[in-house]
Design an enzyme around this catalytic site. Structure first.
Site, mmCIF file in Angstrom:
data_model
loop_
_atom_site.group_PDB
_atom_site.id
_atom_site.type_symbol
_atom_site.label_atom_id
_atom_site.label_comp_id
_atom_site.label_asym_id
_atom_site.label_seq_id
_atom_site.Cartn_x
_atom_site.Cartn_y
_atom_site.Cartn_z
ATOM 1 N N CYS A 150 1.956 -16.537 2.383
ATOM 2 C CA CYS A 150 0.718 -17.314 2.472
ATOM 3 C C CYS A 150 0.656 -17.986 3.834
ATOM 4 O O CYS A 150 1.635 -18.086 4.546
ATOM 5 C CB CYS A 150 0.711 -18.387 1.386
ATOM 6 S SG CYS A 150 0.955 -17.729 -0.258
ATOM 7 N N LYS A 186 -7.609 1.472 5.077
ATOM 8 C CA LYS A 186 -6.453 0.869 4.409
ATOM 9 C C LYS A 186 -6.509 1.111 2.911
ATOM 10 O O LYS A 186 -5.502 1.279 2.263
ATOM 11 C CB LYS A 186 -6.401 -0.630 4.692
ATOM 12 C CG LYS A 186 -5.172 -1.325 4.114
ATOM 13 C CD LYS A 186 -3.885 -0.725 4.650
ATOM 14 C CE LYS A 186 -2.638 -1.291 4.014
ATOM 15 N NZ LYS A 186 -1.429 -0.526 4.355
HETATM 16 C C1 AGP Z 1 -0.005 5.199 3.715
HETATM 17 O O1 AGP Z 1 0.537 5.074 5.033
HETATM 18 C C2 AGP Z 1 -1.446 5.622 3.742
HETATM 19 N N1 AGP Z 1 -2.223 4.660 4.398
HETATM 20 C C3 AGP Z 1 -1.983 6.116 2.402
HETATM 21 O O2 AGP Z 1 -1.304 7.311 2.111
HETATM 22 C C4 AGP Z 1 -1.804 5.172 1.200
HETATM 23 O O3 AGP Z 1 -0.442 5.086 0.835
HETATM 24 C C5 AGP Z 1 -2.589 5.771 0.020
HETATM 25 O O4 AGP Z 1 -3.948 5.811 0.377
HETATM 26 C C6 AGP Z 1 -2.426 4.959 -1.274
HETATM 27 O O5 AGP Z 1 -2.928 3.672 -1.089
HETATM 28 P P1 AGP Z 1 -2.589 2.564 -2.210
HETATM 29 O O6 AGP Z 1 -1.103 2.383 -2.193
HETATM 30 O O7 AGP Z 1 -3.318 1.335 -1.767
HETATM 31 O O8 AGP Z 1 -3.065 3.081 -3.529
#
Ligand code: AGP
Length: 650
Positions: free
Chosen positions: A2, A645
């Site tokens: 946090c 992300k």
């Molecule tokens: C990981 O480096 C990637 N950005 C991507 O594969 C990610 O792990 C995948 O989209 C799953 O996301 P989440 O863990 O938020 O479900």
């Protein structure tokens, strides 16, 4: 993880009594003092929270000392929600204040669970970063004393404890800086990781704090002083800072900074000058969030392990709302995830099958529901997701539940959709992961999956408590081993930079090293936009070895030689085969395994650790390699092209 800010100031020309005698009586400046006055507490706190929002953004709050006592505002959601709340209900000017941006661990992201939490009948406000491991027993003790709680947080328990101790001291006739004395005594009772900041209406001009295993730094001003989770909290106001040690209490007034241990013995901090710019400060001085988060990994694993055993040594999980009889009857586990999270599931498979003897399948969420999977009420689905919002995984979870399966989510984002739609959740405590390419969340997911496997083994009787304790002891040594890898990363970092012209890199691994190889390849694809592929080492001669030609870089994740010895010998043979065909072999091996050196252009050692836990170490050099190679190409490693992300569309 946090964001925390504390501030005390005095109006220009105002003289205050010093800390050791009665609390300074600070006249509350009226608005006319603004032109000559210091920063207002709210200005400083809100600016600090804005800079610290990357550390947590599911709720935020502030508390200031006013002539009528403590006034507090707090709101779930992003900091803008708090800004709107303050616009609707402004706080009077104050020179003593604390503020907090939350990344929820105990208790979802709601207004009630937001910090600050009040105690001592609203006369004390407290904010907290970390996890208080013994909050349940403390809460029971305080409830028995007649206290009531309105939130689900461990923080409110800490506030209640501090309030009770403070009131007891005051009623016992204590004089002077009672708040600091109370903080010292409260911290003696707490276990786990915590940074606590508190103000009390009896002591305007005073903020006191205590820290163990959680960050806190002091900012030194002229007639004003600051506290922050890191220097971003006050970098706009001062660059003079003091680093604190473990188990320390620090009390700031406008002209004093007093540091002690938890028992009141004088202690020292280390003063330093902050030479980062504000943007770098938010990244902890690293060049990117990606680099910062790779270096956050000892903490991400350590925090995820905190508070997982009860006083009898039994494993307890966050919110496992599935009847134990159902968990005992499970005859199949299906892991649902995408991308890096799916590779965490692959690692988990080896551990869960070895410990629990339950068949475990790992399915890509987007494939799962379109292949008519065999799922029923005896299936336990484990949905792994950093964001908790990945639509592919959410839709797969919904499908599995329609088929009667129970779902446990392993998630890094408290209160997100997937945990809400699951029957139980095991939160990772990696803190917000800003960089698109997942690193610290990956290691935290693996850690949480191990905890789930051990919990099931405990529940189903596959492992005795002492066997589980042995694995837990091995896990508690992992953060320090990750730190060792990070401290010795210069070579692999340099190699990554040297290979920036590589057109493709292959990754080989076996057993738990196979998903690590896949993850290493994914990191390189995501960050450096070059072809990279992970293979099971045993698959090499079934086709991929045709890819090997002179100069082809191949990263090999070597199994420990102290595990299934045949595995180690087989992978050494693989390295010889590819070396004979001109490959540039880059080997990640366990300390002391010198047998690989004869066939390796580059060897990077990681500390010895039990086989099933090795991915928590062997992954780190691959992350650093990918980061260095992409950085050498000048790419944006935090926001790689084409990626998001959280993939919230199918
Ligand atoms: C990981 O480096 C990637 N950005 C991507 O594969 C990610 O792990 C995948 O989209 C799953 O996301 P989440 O863990 O938020 O479900």
């Amino acid at each position: 993880m946090c964001g925390i800010v504390g501030y005390v100031g005095r109006e220009r020309g105002q003289v205050l009594s010093t800390l050791e005698n009665v609390p300074p009586a600070v006249e509350f400046a009226d608005s006319s003092a603004d032109e000559g006055g210091r920063h207002g507490a709210l200005d400083v706190v809100m600016e600090g929270l804005r800079r610290l929002e990357y550390r947590g953004y599911d709720s935020a709050g502030v508390a200031v000392l006013t002539p009528s006592g403590i006034e507090s505002r707090k709101k779930a959601g992003k900091l803008t929600n708090l800004v709107q709340e303050l616009a609707a209900e402004p706080l009077p000017r104050s020179l003593t204040g604390i503020g907090h941006t939350r990344w929820a661990t105990h208790g979802g992201p709601t207004d009630q669970n937001a910090h600050p939490h009040l105690a001592d009948q609203g006369r004390l406000a407290l904010i907290h970063n970390g996890i208080i491991e013994n909050y349940a027993e403390l809460k029971a003790e305080l409830l028995a004393e007649g206290l009531t709680f309105i939130s689900d947080t461990d923080t409110e328990v800490a506030a209640g404890l501090l309030g009770v101790i403070y009131r007891g001291l005051k009623d016992g006739g204590a004089k002077g800086d009672v708040l600091t004395l109370a903080m010292q005594q409260a911290c003696q009772r707490l276990e786990g990781a915590f940074t606590l900041l508190a103000i009390h209406e009896d002591q305007p001009g005073v903020v006191t704090a205590g820290r163990r295993n959680s960050p806190l730094v002091v900012g030194l001003g002229d007639g004003e002083n600051f506290l922050g989770s890191d220097v971003s909290g006050f970098i706009d106001f001062t660059r003079r800072a003091v680093e604190l040690g473990q188990d320390q209490i620090v009390t700031i007034t406008p002209d004093d900074v007093v540091i002690t241990d938890f028992f009141g013995n004088p202690a020292e901090g280390t003063e330093f000058h902050v030479n980062w710019d504000a943007a770098a400060a938010e990244k902890g001085g690293y060049d990117s969030f990606m680099e910062k988060e790779i270096h956050d990994q000892p903490d991400a694993v350590g925090q995820t392990l905190l508070g997982r055993s009860d006083i009898k040594g039994n494993l307890v999980l966050d919110e496992l709302r599935i009847d134990e009889s159902i968990l005992r009857s499970v005859d199949k586990i299906v892991v649902l995830a995408c991308g890096t999270s799916a590779y965490a599931g692959q690692v988990a498979k080896y551990a869960i099958e070895h410990w629990c003897r339950i068949p475990t399948e790992v399915e890509l969420s987007h494939e799962f529901r379109y292949r008519d999977p065999i799922v029923n009420e005896k299936t336990l689905v484990v949905a792994i997701s950093q964001s908790g919002e990945t639509m592919d995984t959410l839709m797969a979870v919904r499908y599995a539940r329609e088929q009667g399966a129970k779902v446990v989510a392993i998630c890094n984002t408290n209160g997100s959709t997937i945990p809400r739609e699951s029957d139980a959740v095991l939160y990772t405590h990696a803190g917000p992961e800003i960089a698109v390419a997942s690193t610290k969340a990956f290691l935290a997911q693996i850690t949480a999956a191990y905890l789930l496997g051990l919990y099931l083994a405990q529940l189903r009787g596959n492992k005795f408590r002492d066997e589980i304790a042995t694995v837990m002891e091995d896990l508690t040594e992992i953060p320090a081993k990750i730190q060792t890898v990070l401290d010795n990363a210069d070579k692999i970092k340099q190699l990554g930079a040297d290979m920036s012209e590589a057109k493709s890199v292959l990754f080989l691994g076996r057993h738990v090293g196979f998903p690590v190889a896949m993850e290493g390849a994914l990191k390189l694809k995501e960050l450096a936009y070059i072809h990279a592929e992970g293979f099971a080492a045993g698959e090499l001669k079934h086709g991929p070895i045709a890819l090997i030609e002179e100069g082809q870089p191949v990263v090999v994740v070597m199994p420990s030689s102290s595990a299934r010895n045949s595995l180690h010998a087989k992978v050494v043979s693989n390295v010889q085969e590819i070396r004979a065909r001109g490959a540039v072999t880059i080997v990640i091996a366990e300390e002391g395994d010198t047998s690989v050196e004869a066939y390796s252009e580059h060897v990077f050692y990681v500390p010895a650790t039990p086989t099933l836990l090795a991915p928590l170490l062997t992954t780190v050099p691959l992350q650093i390699f990918a980061l260095a190679l992409a950085s050498a190409k000048g790419y944006d490693v935090d926001q790689p092209r084409n990626l998001a992300k959280s993939v919230t569309v199918e």
